[in-house]
Design a protein around this motif. Structure first.
Motif, PDB file in Angstrom:
ATOM      1  N   TYR A   1       0.801  -1.211   0.181  1.00  0.00           N
ATOM      2  CA  TYR A   1      -0.052  -0.164   0.138  1.00  0.00           C
ATOM      3  C   TYR A   1       0.777   1.325   0.176  1.00  0.00           C
ATOM      4  O   TYR A   1       0.437   2.286  -0.543  1.00  0.00           O
ATOM      5  CB  TYR A   1      -1.141   0.099   1.234  1.00  0.00           C
ATOM      6  CG  TYR A   1      -1.958  -1.117   1.245  1.00  0.00           C
ATOM      7  CD1 TYR A   1      -3.074  -0.733   0.566  1.00  0.00           C
ATOM      8  CD2 TYR A   1      -1.695  -2.069   2.286  1.00  0.00           C
ATOM      9  CE1 TYR A   1      -3.944  -1.994   0.576  1.00  0.00           C
ATOM     10  CE2 TYR A   1      -2.994  -3.079   2.128  1.00  0.00           C
ATOM     11  CZ  TYR A   1      -3.928  -2.932   1.345  1.00  0.00           C
ATOM     12  OH  TYR A   1      -4.970  -3.781   1.346  1.00  0.00           O
ATOM     13  N   THR A   2       2.034   1.129   0.412  1.00  0.00           N
ATOM     14  CA  THR A   2       2.973   2.287   0.973  1.00  0.00           C
ATOM     15  C   THR A   2       2.635   2.613   2.322  1.00  0.00           C
ATOM     16  O   THR A   2       1.486   2.557   2.856  1.00  0.00           O
ATOM     17  CB  THR A   2       3.012   3.699   0.120  1.00  0.00           C
ATOM     18  OG1 THR A   2       1.813   4.135   0.275  1.00  0.00           O
ATOM     19  CG2 THR A   2       2.949   3.134  -1.298  1.00  0.00           C
ATOM     20  N   TYR A   3       3.752   2.915   3.081  1.00  0.00           N
ATOM     21  CA  TYR A   3       3.616   3.163   4.596  1.00  0.00           C
ATOM     22  C   TYR A   3       2.428   4.266   4.928  1.00  0.00           C
ATOM     23  O   TYR A   3       1.813   4.163   5.974  1.00  0.00           O
ATOM     24  CB  TYR A   3       4.817   3.296   5.358  1.00  0.00           C
ATOM     25  CG  TYR A   3       5.584   2.004   5.642  1.00  0.00           C
ATOM     26  CD1 TYR A   3       5.616   1.648   6.916  1.00  0.00           C
ATOM     27  CD2 TYR A   3       6.159   1.206   4.693  1.00  0.00           C
ATOM     28  CE1 TYR A   3       6.227   0.392   7.108  1.00  0.00           C
ATOM     29  CE2 TYR A   3       7.248   0.149   4.909  1.00  0.00           C
ATOM     30  CZ  TYR A   3       6.789  -0.164   6.108  1.00  0.00           C
ATOM     31  OH  TYR A   3       7.591  -1.334   6.553  1.00  0.00           O
ATOM     32  N   SER A   4       2.472   5.250   4.091  1.00  0.00           N
ATOM     33  CA  SER A   4       1.522   6.533   4.269  1.00  0.00           C
ATOM     34  C   SER A   4       0.178   6.106   3.694  1.00  0.00           C
ATOM     35  O   SER A   4      -0.651   7.106   3.835  1.00  0.00           O
ATOM     36  CB  SER A   4       2.343   7.449   3.601  1.00  0.00           C
ATOM     37  OG  SER A   4       2.378   7.448   2.294  1.00  0.00           O
ATOM     38  N   ASP A   5      -0.175   5.100   3.205  1.00  0.00           N
ATOM     39  CA  ASP A   5      -1.517   4.892   2.752  1.00  0.00           C
ATOM     40  C   ASP A   5      -2.239   3.562   2.960  1.00  0.00           C
ATOM     41  O   ASP A   5      -3.035   2.971   2.367  1.00  0.00           O
ATOM     42  CB  ASP A   5      -1.491   5.008   1.307  1.00  0.00           C
ATOM     43  CG  ASP A   5      -2.771   5.586   0.807  1.00  0.00           C
ATOM     44  OD1 ASP A   5      -3.604   6.169   1.399  1.00  0.00           O
ATOM     45  OD2 ASP A   5      -3.063   5.050  -0.602  1.00  0.00           O
TER      46      ASP A   5
ATOM     47  N   LEU B   1      -6.531  12.771  12.890  1.00  0.00           N
ATOM     48  CA  LEU B   1      -5.056  12.617  13.035  1.00  0.00           C
ATOM     49  C   LEU B   1      -4.493  13.508  11.894  1.00  0.00           C
ATOM     50  O   LEU B   1      -5.053  13.600  10.813  1.00  0.00           O
ATOM     51  CB  LEU B   1      -4.689  11.206  13.268  1.00  0.00           C
ATOM     52  CG  LEU B   1      -4.994  10.470  14.269  1.00  0.00           C
ATOM     53  CD1 LEU B   1      -4.383   9.009  14.090  1.00  0.00           C
ATOM     54  CD2 LEU B   1      -4.700  10.944  15.590  1.00  0.00           C
ATOM     55  N   ASN B   2      -3.179  13.826  12.004  1.00  0.00           N
ATOM     56  CA  ASN B   2      -2.609  14.705  10.993  1.00  0.00           C
ATOM     57  C   ASN B   2      -1.910  13.709  10.087  1.00  0.00           C
ATOM     58  O   ASN B   2      -1.101  14.269   8.969  1.00  0.00           O
ATOM     59  CB  ASN B   2      -1.688  15.586  11.590  1.00  0.00           C
ATOM     60  CG  ASN B   2      -0.543  15.072  12.354  1.00  0.00           C
ATOM     61  OD1 ASN B   2      -0.539  13.944  12.646  1.00  0.00           O
ATOM     62  ND2 ASN B   2       0.449  16.011  12.955  1.00  0.00           N
ATOM     63  N   ARG B   3      -1.799  12.319  10.315  1.00  0.00           N
ATOM     64  CA  ARG B   3      -0.977  11.490   9.514  1.00  0.00           C
ATOM     65  C   ARG B   3      -1.378  10.073   9.520  1.00  0.00           C
ATOM     66  O   ARG B   3      -2.212   9.712  10.600  1.00  0.00           O
ATOM     67  CB  ARG B   3       0.587  11.637   9.589  1.00  0.00           C
ATOM     68  CG  ARG B   3       1.005  11.313  11.042  1.00  0.00           C
ATOM     69  CD  ARG B   3       2.357  11.433  11.216  1.00  0.00           C
ATOM     70  NE  ARG B   3       2.877  10.152  10.453  1.00  0.00           N
ATOM     71  CZ  ARG B   3       4.326  10.072  10.093  1.00  0.00           C
ATOM     72  NH1 ARG B   3       5.093  11.131  10.101  1.00  0.00           N
ATOM     73  NH2 ARG B   3       4.722   9.045   9.430  1.00  0.00           N
TER      74      ARG B   3
ATOM     75  N   GLN C   1       5.883  11.899   5.287  1.00  0.00           N
ATOM     76  CA  GLN C   1       4.540  12.902   5.438  1.00  0.00           C
ATOM     77  C   GLN C   1       4.674  14.255   5.803  1.00  0.00           C
ATOM     78  O   GLN C   1       3.838  14.675   6.504  1.00  0.00           O
ATOM     79  CB  GLN C   1       3.568  11.882   6.292  1.00  0.00           C
ATOM     80  CG  GLN C   1       3.305  10.474   5.610  1.00  0.00           C
ATOM     81  CD  GLN C   1       2.181   9.822   6.502  1.00  0.00           C
ATOM     82  OE1 GLN C   1       1.081  10.107   6.460  1.00  0.00           O
ATOM     83  NE2 GLN C   1       2.574   8.532   6.960  1.00  0.00           N
ATOM     84  N   GLY C   2       5.845  14.649   5.487  1.00  0.00           N
ATOM     85  CA  GLY C   2       6.008  16.240   5.824  1.00  0.00           C
ATOM     86  C   GLY C   2       6.258  16.271   6.879  1.00  0.00           C
ATOM     87  O   GLY C   2       6.747  17.852   7.505  1.00  0.00           O
ATOM     88  N   ASP C   3       6.898  15.491   8.166  1.00  0.00           N
ATOM     89  CA  ASP C   3       7.319  15.694   9.207  1.00  0.00           C
ATOM     90  C   ASP C   3       9.087  15.538   9.031  1.00  0.00           C
ATOM     91  O   ASP C   3       9.701  14.694   9.014  1.00  0.00           O
ATOM     92  CB  ASP C   3       6.966  14.487  10.124  1.00  0.00           C
ATOM     93  CG  ASP C   3       7.158  14.514  11.591  1.00  0.00           C
ATOM     94  OD1 ASP C   3       8.050  15.582  11.864  1.00  0.00           O
ATOM     95  OD2 ASP C   3       6.894  13.657  12.409  1.00  0.00           O
ATOM     96  N   ILE C   4       9.442  16.772   9.524  1.00  0.00           N
ATOM     97  CA  ILE C   4      10.922  17.011   9.279  1.00  0.00           C
ATOM     98  C   ILE C   4      11.761  16.066  10.863  1.00  0.00           C
ATOM     99  O   ILE C   4      13.077  15.840  10.462  1.00  0.00           O
ATOM    100  CB  ILE C   4      11.647  18.426   9.526  1.00  0.00           C
ATOM    101  CG1 ILE C   4      10.813  18.927  11.017  1.00  0.00           C
ATOM    102  CG2 ILE C   4      10.821  19.178   8.439  1.00  0.00           C
ATOM    103  CD1 ILE C   4      11.437  20.347  11.367  1.00  0.00           C
ATOM    104  N   TRP C   5      10.778  15.584  11.525  1.00  0.00           N
ATOM    105  CA  TRP C   5      11.717  14.837  12.581  1.00  0.00           C
ATOM    106  C   TRP C   5      10.971  13.476  12.300  1.00  0.00           C
ATOM    107  O   TRP C   5      11.387  12.566  13.390  1.00  0.00           O
ATOM    108  CB  TRP C   5      10.962  15.318  14.110  1.00  0.00           C
ATOM    109  CG  TRP C   5      11.228  16.783  14.353  1.00  0.00           C
ATOM    110  CD1 TRP C   5      10.423  17.752  14.451  1.00  0.00           C
ATOM    111  CD2 TRP C   5      12.643  17.321  14.551  1.00  0.00           C
ATOM    112  NE1 TRP C   5      11.115  18.823  14.578  1.00  0.00           N
ATOM    113  CE2 TRP C   5      12.584  18.611  14.586  1.00  0.00           C
ATOM    114  CE3 TRP C   5      13.982  16.792  14.559  1.00  0.00           C
ATOM    115  CZ2 TRP C   5      13.577  19.572  14.906  1.00  0.00           C
ATOM    116  CZ3 TRP C   5      14.916  17.677  14.884  1.00  0.00           C
ATOM    117  CH2 TRP C   5      14.712  18.974  15.095  1.00  0.00           C
ATOM    118  N   ASP C   6      10.727  12.957  11.394  1.00  0.00           N
ATOM    119  CA  ASP C   6      10.184  11.607  11.152  1.00  0.00           C
ATOM    120  C   ASP C   6      11.320  10.506  11.453  1.00  0.00           C
ATOM    121  O   ASP C   6      11.242   9.538  11.958  1.00  0.00           O
ATOM    122  CB  ASP C   6       9.826  11.454   9.710  1.00  0.00           C
ATOM    123  CG  ASP C   6       9.258   9.881   9.484  1.00  0.00           C
ATOM    124  OD1 ASP C   6       8.135   9.757  10.024  1.00  0.00           O
ATOM    125  OD2 ASP C   6       9.702   9.214   8.823  1.00  0.00           O
ATOM    126  N   THR C   7      12.724  10.839  11.226  1.00  0.00           N
ATOM    127  CA  THR C   7      13.586   9.940  11.259  1.00  0.00           C
ATOM    128  C   THR C   7      13.851   9.881  12.888  1.00  0.00           C
ATOM    129  O   THR C   7      14.078   8.729  13.155  1.00  0.00           O
ATOM    130  CB  THR C   7      14.975  10.498  10.639  1.00  0.00           C
ATOM    131  OG1 THR C   7      14.762  10.592   9.256  1.00  0.00           O
ATOM    132  CG2 THR C   7      16.180   9.516  10.915  1.00  0.00           C
TER     133      THR C   7
END
Length: 207
Positions: free
Chosen positions: A78-82, A95-97, A170-176
């Motif tokens: 699906y891809t992780y974001s979907d 939620l925002n993501r 998903q646009g989160d600069i702190w995702d890592t």
């Protein structure tokens, strides 16, 4: 020696993860994304199968490997974001993501059990604080390496759609940082919850 009952469980696990693999490769969101997400899991499964007779792990470790592979196959499909279930959760709770990526990294902490087993059986380490600390350190090192690989893929592909799907920020600069933190939490929980069971399984194997 592994009892026949355990062998039956191992065969069932293999059949289950193979079925999920076949499902995941049928009409995924994008084959390039599927490959990037799924190849590491396939390699892990091949290693587990190839070493089965020479270095057989506990059933708990094989269950962990299957769980991790399934997470990656679903994310690849699906891809992780979907992932639909987590899109539904996102909509229900506003939620925002899509949090499947975060959920996946938390569960990847389960791999600490496999690391623990290898350290106990292949190094002079014994059960105690040093084993706990080194297991956590190795789990974090693997999580960090995976983030570096994601970054390299993004650079090599010049930030294409497949790379963005692979990164899943998903646009989160702190995702890592979130990913590594959740792997750390997952590793700590896995060791705190399952270490006693794991030790008992190792003793039954004569380790």
């Amino acid at each position: 020696m592994v009892k026949n009952g355990n062998k039956t469980i191992h065969v069932v696990l293999l059949l289950f993860v193979t079925a999920v693999l076949i499902w995941s490769v049928i009409n995924p969101a994008k084959y390039s994304t599927w490959a990037m997400e799924s190849v590491p899991a396939i390699v892990l499964l091949i290693i587990a199968a190839a070493t089965y007779n020479k270095f057989r792990l506990t059933t708990l470790s094989y269950i962990t490997i299957v769980i991790l592979a399934v997470i990656m196959f679903v994310g690849g499909h699906y891809t992780y974001s979907d992932v639909p279930l987590f899109n539904w959760i996102k909509d229900i709770y506003d939620l925002n993501r899509n949090h499947y990526d975060r959920f996946g990294h938390l569960l990847k902490g389960l791999f600490a059990i496999v690391i623990r087993e290898i350290l106990i059986r292949k190094t002079p380490l014994t059960i105690g604080p040093w084993l706990f600390a080194i297991t956590i350190s190795v789990a974090l090192a693997i999580a960090s390496l995976y983030e570096i690989i994601e970054w390299l893929v993004s650079k090599i592909t010049k930030g294409g759609k497949a790379a963005k799907d692979f990164l899943g920020t998903q646009g989160d600069i702190w995702d890592t940082q979130w990913d590594m933190l959740l792997t750390l939490i997952g590793s700590l929980l896995a060791l705190l919850i399952f270490s006693k069971l794991h030790t008992n399984l190792l003793r039954k194997m004569g380790e």
